[in-house]
Design an enzyme around this catalytic site. Structure first.
Site, PDB file in Angstrom:
ATOM      1  N   ARG A   1       0.980  -1.221  -0.050  1.00  0.00           N
ATOM      2  CA  ARG A   1      -0.106  -0.067  -0.041  1.00  0.00           C
ATOM      3  C   ARG A   1       0.875   1.569   0.083  1.00  0.00           C
ATOM      4  O   ARG A   1       0.074   2.382   0.198  1.00  0.00           O
ATOM      5  CB  ARG A   1      -1.047  -0.012   0.961  1.00  0.00           C
ATOM      6  CG  ARG A   1      -2.118  -1.117   0.812  1.00  0.00           C
ATOM      7  CD  ARG A   1      -2.923  -1.378   1.971  1.00  0.00           C
ATOM      8  NE  ARG A   1      -4.046  -2.503   1.413  1.00  0.00           N
ATOM      9  CZ  ARG A   1      -4.696  -3.228   2.052  1.00  0.00           C
ATOM     10  NH1 ARG A   1      -4.682  -3.034   3.494  1.00  0.00           N
ATOM     11  NH2 ARG A   1      -5.680  -4.017   1.611  1.00  0.00           N
TER      12      ARG A   1
ATOM     13  N   GLY B   1      -4.955  -9.389  13.502  1.00  0.00           N
ATOM     14  CA  GLY B   1      -6.176  -9.511  13.653  1.00  0.00           C
ATOM     15  C   GLY B   1      -6.913 -11.000  13.246  1.00  0.00           C
ATOM     16  O   GLY B   1      -7.428 -11.571  14.265  1.00  0.00           O
TER      17      GLY B   1
ATOM     18  N   ASP C   1     -15.550  -7.922  14.136  1.00  0.00           N
ATOM     19  CA  ASP C   1     -14.356  -7.526  13.040  1.00  0.00           C
ATOM     20  C   ASP C   1     -14.682  -6.199  12.606  1.00  0.00           C
ATOM     21  O   ASP C   1     -14.624  -5.971  11.293  1.00  0.00           O
ATOM     22  CB  ASP C   1     -14.179  -8.587  11.966  1.00  0.00           C
ATOM     23  CG  ASP C   1     -12.870  -8.191  11.229  1.00  0.00           C
ATOM     24  OD1 ASP C   1     -12.356  -7.272  11.414  1.00  0.00           O
ATOM     25  OD2 ASP C   1     -13.070  -8.645  10.050  1.00  0.00           O
TER      26      ASP C   1
END
Lengths: 572, 108
Positions: A136, A198, A315
């Site tokens: 990114r 995560g 989430d």
């Protein structure tokens, strides 16, 4: 090598005549330059430390935008899972990344390649990864370009030559199976990068690295950094971990504070039911997942935090790196979007000042108290099929790309998504060692909200109060970042591949153009020799966009998913 | 780069050869609980436990051969499906294939 010299020579000749901003003559990119945010450059992921994603250039505006056309394009090749990065520009040179952390330095006026760098990655590891091999973006500072890799390294390249200055292995990605996809952030001698997290056992570190040497200065574990926070993970469930800070946050030079958002705990969905404080997969608040952190830049010490969703069971993490800093009536505000579709407004110590939703399809809570940030009427699932779908969908009411704040209109332009999932929560055995990748804890399927279709919208809102001025709807949620400019324009690169320009005042569409591939990355603006450019990456495929073909059909079914192109526009 | 591709291919053929040559013995016990595995990992892409298409294709009623499914699970497909060859034994993968073959539409 001689090829490269030829190229450099012809570039210098070509460039010498047309613009003075040739690499070499400029001031080094340092903290004060990034903080000041010159409109000709785009020196950090969000444009400047203020997190505005805004360009102060106005050559392209409502009266000239009809003449906007493609100046040049660049094809990075091997764009597995499309292009997701934000290009940076310093002194007329554009730096950007493609998949596999390939880095390019291009002449910002012509697109001519100055140098490129393709790191050799652990391909066996890449083949095992789910959230890979996209990248990114880069950070700039001290004459270097910094880039992370999915195999756990942070690499510094010489800005002028692309030669490796250092290549630091920060984490054992072979063991953890995760590394870095987000752009680093440079500030005052430190490069900060957050690990993926995560969905994996691990404690989601954020690293502060010495920009000169590549040595790790500090590590902040987003999952239970001390025994104190372990108490918020009952039954030693901190071992199932999660967290991480996979998007770059920002920096406040005045207080030397780093603002960073963290990802969710694992498993994503808990089967605890209402007794989540004492039972289920991970009893307790699970600090510091789904939180925003204020860290000391030099030491990585936690100064203050706010956990946006204590015990996140949906989430809806806080990993979005957007910290929009706004001064209003002598008060400093920090605006941060949460994946659940809420915007949190803080003071500079991350004390809640307001919370407002930008999405209609929300049912994981009834509301969030705008004074305190407390969740009201939260839905905590027991194991089994849930009668009512969960809204928003796992893809987020807000996705990870950025909105834009425009100081001229005072508006915050942000995409919201309306979608839900059916959910069957499954009680699983704790995953405490990296094994078969993810740790979701449910089966699910994307569905429309009960009152109609899936869609996305661009909202123009007051960033502090949330008051909405106008909205533009899209048949499918736009996944890319938004750019607004001093030229009174808002640019939205949509998922179908159309780049739209709207009036920043009214939302009226003024121009559009097809880039041929869906957008899911960055857009920014810069100037070389007095000419304004808009740069946008196109190239679809990835964690959210792979849901588009089965959900929406065409044009996504026919869209290549492993291609990418950087498209740069200017006035004819 | 070419060298790496070669090594990968070589490795792939080794794993593949292994997979085809040595079907798991009928009495070996899988080390995994497949429905749980779909809830933690596979179902993120193969929606609704593999019953409908998501990021990955629908697995229920797959027309693919067992060998094809086995190879895909072992080698994955870069940028689309992770490789699980180093995670699961042949017995595990047999259990996964049995789960896929037995998938039925959800009632109600």
């Amino acid at each position: 090598m001689s090829n490269r010299q030829d190229l450099a020579l012809s570039l210098m000749l070509a460039v010498g005549a047309t613009f003075a901003a040739v690499p070499g003559h400029a001031q080094p990119v340092d903290t004060s330059r990034i903080a000041a945010g010159s409109p000709n450059d785009w020196l950090t992921y969000h444009g400047a430390y203020n997190g505005w994603n805004y360009s102060g250039l106005d050559q392209i505006n409502p009266s000239t935008v009809k003449d906007l056309s493609v100046a040049w394009i660049h094809v990075p090749g091997r764009s597995t899972r499309g292009l997701q990065s934000v290009p940076l520009v310093a002194d007329g040179v554009l730096y950007y990344t493609g998949s596999y952390s390939r880095v390019f330095a291009l002449n910002g006026a012509t697109g001519q390649v100055i140098w490129s760098y393709f790191p050799e990655l652990d391909e066996m590891l890449v083949a095992r990864q789910t959230h890979s091999p996209y990248n990114r973006g880069v950070a700039l500072g001290e004459g270097k370009v910094f880039v992370g890799t999915v195999d756990g390294r942070l690499i510094a390249l010489d800005m002028k030559t692309g030669k490796v200055a250092w290549d630091s292995k920060l984490q054992d990605s072979q063991k953890l199976t995760v590394g870095f996809t987000g752009a680093p952030l440079y500030a005052k001698g430190t490069v900060v990068i957050g690990s993926q997290g995560g969905e994996w056992p691990g404690r989601g570190p954020i690293y502060g690295v010495d920009a000169a040497t590549g040595k790790v200065k500090w590590t902040f574990l987003t999952v239970a950094p001390t025994d104190e926070e372990k108490k918020t993970w009952g039954n030693d469930s901190w071992r199932t971990g999660g967290g991480g800070g996979w998007m770059p946050g920002t920096y406040d030079p005045a207080s030397n504070t780093l603002y960073w958002g963290t990802a969710n705990p694992a498993p994503l969905y808990d089967w605890s039911g209402a007794d989540w404080k004492t039972t289920g997969a991970r009893p307790g608040d699970n600090l510091y997942t789904t939180s925003v952190l204020g860290l000391d830049l030099d030491t990585g010490k936690l100064k203050f935090y706010h956990q946006e969703l204590p015990h996140d069971a949906w989430d809806f993490d806080s990993a979005v790196g957007e910290f929009v800093t706004i001064d209003r009536d002598g008060q400093k505000y920090i605006v941060h979007p949460n994946k659940g579709g809420f915007i949190f407004v803080y003071d500079s110590n991350l004390k809640v000042k307001n919370v407002y939703p930008i999405v209609e399809a929300i049912n994981f809570v009834k509301s969030i108290n705008p004074q305190t940030g407390e969740l009201i009427g939260r839905r905590d699932f027991a194991a089994g099929k849930q009668a009512e779908p969960l809204c928003p969908a796992i893809d987020g009411g807000v996705s990870w790309n950025s909105g834009s704040y425009n100081p001229k209109t005072g508006m915050y332009y942000k995409i919201g998504n309306e979608w839900c999932i059916t959910l069957d929560v499954v009680k699983t055995t704790p995953v405490t060692e990296p094994a078969a990748q993810l740790n979701i804890g449910a089966n699910f399927k994307l569905v429309p909200p009960s009152e109609g279709q899936i869609y996305g919208h661009l909202d123009a809102r007051d960033p502090i109060t949330g008051a909405k001025k106008w909205e533009v709807r899209f048949p499918e949620p736009p996944m890319a970042s938004v750019l607004s400019t001093a030229g009174n324009l808002v640019f939205v690169p949509d998922s179908r591949g159309i780049l739209h320009a709207y009036s920043a005042d009214t939302g009226g569409e003024l121009w559009n153009h097809s880039d041929g591939l869906g957008h899911q990355g960055g857009i920014m603006s810069y100037a070389v020799n007095g000419k304004q450019y808009i740069a946008v990456v196109a190239g679809f495929g990835g964690m959210v966009s792979d849901d588009f073909a089965p959900t929406f059909g065409e044009p996504y079914k026919s869209m290549p998913r492993d291609d990418g192109v950087l498209v740069v526009y200017s006035l004819k | 780069m070419a060298c790496l591709t070669f090594v990968l291919l070589l490795l792939a053929s080794v794993i593949l050869g292994h997979a085809v040559a040595q079907p798991a013995t009928a009495n070996a016990k899988p080390s995994i609980d497949v429905p749980q595995l779909f809830a933690t990992t596979c179902g993120w892409c193969h929606s609704d436990g593999g019953r409908v298409a998501g990021k990955g294709p629908q697995l229920m009623d797959s027309q693919r051969s067992d060998d094809f499914l086995r190879t895909r699970i072992k080698l994955g497909k870069e940028g689309a499906m992770p490789a699980f060859g180093s995670t699961f034994s042949d017995t595990d993968i047999d259990a996964i294939i049995r789960y896929i073959r037995a998938l039925k539409p959800e009632q109600g």
